[in-house]
Design a protein around this motif. Structure first.
Motif, PDB file in Angstrom:
ATOM      1  N   UNK A  48      -0.340  26.279   6.401  1.00  0.00           N
ATOM      2  CA  UNK A  48       0.478  27.394   6.877  1.00  0.00           C
ATOM      3  C   UNK A  48      -0.092  27.946   8.290  1.00  0.00           C
ATOM      4  N   UNK A  49      -1.356  28.265   8.315  1.00  0.00           N
ATOM      5  CA  UNK A  49      -1.907  28.974   9.662  1.00  0.00           C
ATOM      6  C   UNK A  49      -1.772  27.759  10.844  1.00  0.00           C
ATOM      7  N   UNK A  84       7.498  25.486  13.460  1.00  0.00           N
ATOM      8  CA  UNK A  84       8.454  24.432  12.796  1.00  0.00           C
ATOM      9  C   UNK A  84       9.497  23.774  13.834  1.00  0.00           C
ATOM     10  N   UNK A  85      10.047  24.630  14.456  1.00  0.00           N
ATOM     11  CA  UNK A  85      11.130  24.282  15.323  1.00  0.00           C
ATOM     12  C   UNK A  85      10.909  24.707  16.921  1.00  0.00           C
ATOM     13  N   UNK A  86       9.985  23.946  17.386  1.00  0.00           N
ATOM     14  CA  UNK A  86       9.467  24.465  18.744  1.00  0.00           C
ATOM     15  C   UNK A  86      10.954  24.057  19.621  1.00  0.00           C
ATOM     16  N   UNK A 106       8.911  22.762   3.638  1.00  0.00           N
ATOM     17  CA  UNK A 106       9.054  21.075   3.231  1.00  0.00           C
ATOM     18  C   UNK A 106       8.035  20.789   3.688  1.00  0.00           C
ATOM     19  N   UNK A 107       7.266  21.162   5.070  1.00  0.00           N
ATOM     20  CA  UNK A 107       6.078  20.775   5.528  1.00  0.00           C
ATOM     21  C   UNK A 107       4.771  21.081   4.592  1.00  0.00           C
ATOM     22  N   UNK A 139       4.828  21.473   1.503  1.00  0.00           N
ATOM     23  CA  UNK A 139       4.883  20.678   0.096  1.00  0.00           C
ATOM     24  C   UNK A 139       4.456  19.359   0.519  1.00  0.00           C
ATOM     25  N   UNK A 140       4.741  18.653   1.682  1.00  0.00           N
ATOM     26  CA  UNK A 140       4.496  17.393   1.939  1.00  0.00           C
ATOM     27  C   UNK A 140       3.036  17.193   1.944  1.00  0.00           C
ATOM     28  N   UNK A 141       2.320  18.193   2.732  1.00  0.00           N
ATOM     29  CA  UNK A 141       0.884  18.301   2.989  1.00  0.00           C
ATOM     30  C   UNK A 141       0.187  18.349   1.694  1.00  0.00           C
ATOM     31  N   UNK A 142       0.763  19.021   0.816  1.00  0.00           N
ATOM     32  CA  UNK A 142      -0.116  19.196  -0.613  1.00  0.00           C
ATOM     33  C   UNK A 142       0.204  17.697  -1.484  1.00  0.00           C
ATOM     34  N   UNK A 143       1.225  17.328  -1.428  1.00  0.00           N
ATOM     35  CA  UNK A 143       1.552  15.846  -1.922  1.00  0.00           C
ATOM     36  C   UNK A 143       0.313  14.913  -1.431  1.00  0.00           C
ATOM     37  N   UNK A 144       0.145  14.903  -0.074  1.00  0.00           N
ATOM     38  CA  UNK A 144      -0.803  14.113   0.482  1.00  0.00           C
ATOM     39  C   UNK A 144      -2.314  14.303   0.075  1.00  0.00           C
ATOM     40  N   UNK A 145      -2.487  15.868  -0.038  1.00  0.00           N
ATOM     41  CA  UNK A 145      -3.907  16.079  -0.468  1.00  0.00           C
ATOM     42  C   UNK A 145      -3.877  15.477  -2.006  1.00  0.00           C
TER      43      UNK A 145
END
Lengths: 250, 250
Positions: B126-127, B206-208, B233-234, B236-242
């Motif tokens: 998040x940070x 998230x939306x530059x 969403x981002x 959660x995706x990172x968590x899945x990768x982790x």
């Protein structure tokens, strides 16, 4: 001291002069003790940081804790230079302050501060004294590390400010200090009784002339366990000075 | 992004370009959060070090703890560069992980390791995302600090080795991971709901394009509290990768 005792007309084909094998074994006892004391300081300071009342204190204490890790690792680097394993060298001192801790539960934040100041003060003074018996490089590492123990400053500043305004607190702390020094000195007594290497180094530190004259000192267990009263006299004198800095009756 | 948006033919007589006043206030929210997370990591790692079963683990964990202090202090240096007080800036995030901790008591060393890996993983992601909305210098500090969070390596190595040999452990940990990520995402949800500055930064991250087009974003509370689903969403995706890195079903 042992390396440059006399001129050597034809130096042997060995690397830079270092401590003898017995010297290394003794040095590792003291280095292991110093490293373990710094590790214990880290654990205590980190615990203090977690419970300190203000964010400022938490930040300051966590920095002291991190500095203790850095000091411990300087000692560990020397342990590894001497060819020893860090974990094996620290292990024997794992519980060095456990009994001291169990016997002196502080009942206030001030008692806790004074305990750290007195407890580590006596232990550091002992290590400083015994360091005089080390090879030059190990001695430099130990003395550097002990001189950097800046967490004492916090204790002094806080205790001094608190005691100056409160006579009753001052006399309670003076009493507490006497109890602490008694317990701390018996930690040292047990250490030198159980660890002949530490005893030899402390003797060499307290009576450099005797140690220099007696080159067999490193293997003479009989002589080495006889730690001179001078060591305890010196530790007590340092304690008196320390309490004086706080304006407390020793 | 805000500093170099357009060429300035005659630069005003001000010091080097920095974030706007609103930008500074938002930046301080994120810097305070990152610094507090590193401080919390220090407290946790120090406590782990004190109870770790072997001297080797105790040494390793104390080094991770000291490194967290150093990372926190890099963030604090930036906080002070921006003219703010460290304690005041960290204070609001003092209890940021308390509820997460209370709701997810680990029942084993493995659950404790995975909790740190997942909990700090989500918070760090998040940070990292919100850091995209920061001025250049603050962003560089935050990304550097988060990239250095080497304590994750220990968790990965130990969990990977343990899980590979034990299917029952793997499925228990997979379940535990799902619980953890749910709780961690609600920490983030609460944070962005309570801290409009963080919400604005996360949206900008998230939306530059949207943020760049809308220069009023920094003061538009209405828009800013609407943190896009993309952020979650981002995360959660990172968590899945982790979890995948550990060979665990996310």
């Amino acid at each position: 001291m042992t390396t440059d005792a006399q001129p050597t007309p034809a130096p042997p084909a060995t690397p830079a002069p270092g401590p003898s094998r017995e010297g290394v074994a003794d040095a590792l006892e003291l280095l292991g003790l110093v490293a373990q004391l710094e590790h214990t300081a880290f654990v205590r300071l980190a615990a203090d940081s977690a419970i300190a009342p203000t964010v400022e204190q938490r930040l300051a204490l966590s920095r002291f804790a991190a500095a203790a890790v850095e000091r411990r690792d300087r000692v560990i680097a020397r342990i590894e230079e001497l060819g020893a394993d860090a974990a094996t060298t620290l292990q024997p001192f794992d519980d060095v302050l456990d009994e001291f801790d169990a016997r002196t539960p502080p009942s206030s934040w001030w008692e806790r501060l004074l305990k750290a100041y007195v407890g580590y003060g006596v232990a550091d003074d002992f290590c400083r004294l015994a360091a005089q018996g080390l090879d030059e490089r190990s001695r430099a590492v130990v003395l550097d590390v002990l001189d950097d123990a800046s967490h004492a400053e916090l204790a002094v500043a806080e205790l001094d400010a608190a005691g100056a305004q409160d006579d009753a607190l001052s006399s309670r702390l003076a009493l507490w200090g006497r109890r602490l020094v008694g317990e701390a000195l018996s930690v040292v007594q047990r250490l030198v009784a159980q660890r002949p290497g530490l005893a030899r180094l402390a003797r060499a530190g307290a009576e450099p002339e005797a140690a220099a004259a007696d080159q067999t000192v490193a293997t003479d267990v009989q002589a080495s366990t006889n730690v001179p009263t001078k060591v305890f006299g010196e530790l007590t004198a340092q304690h008196t000075r320390r309490m004086g800095r706080l304006g407390l009756t020793p």
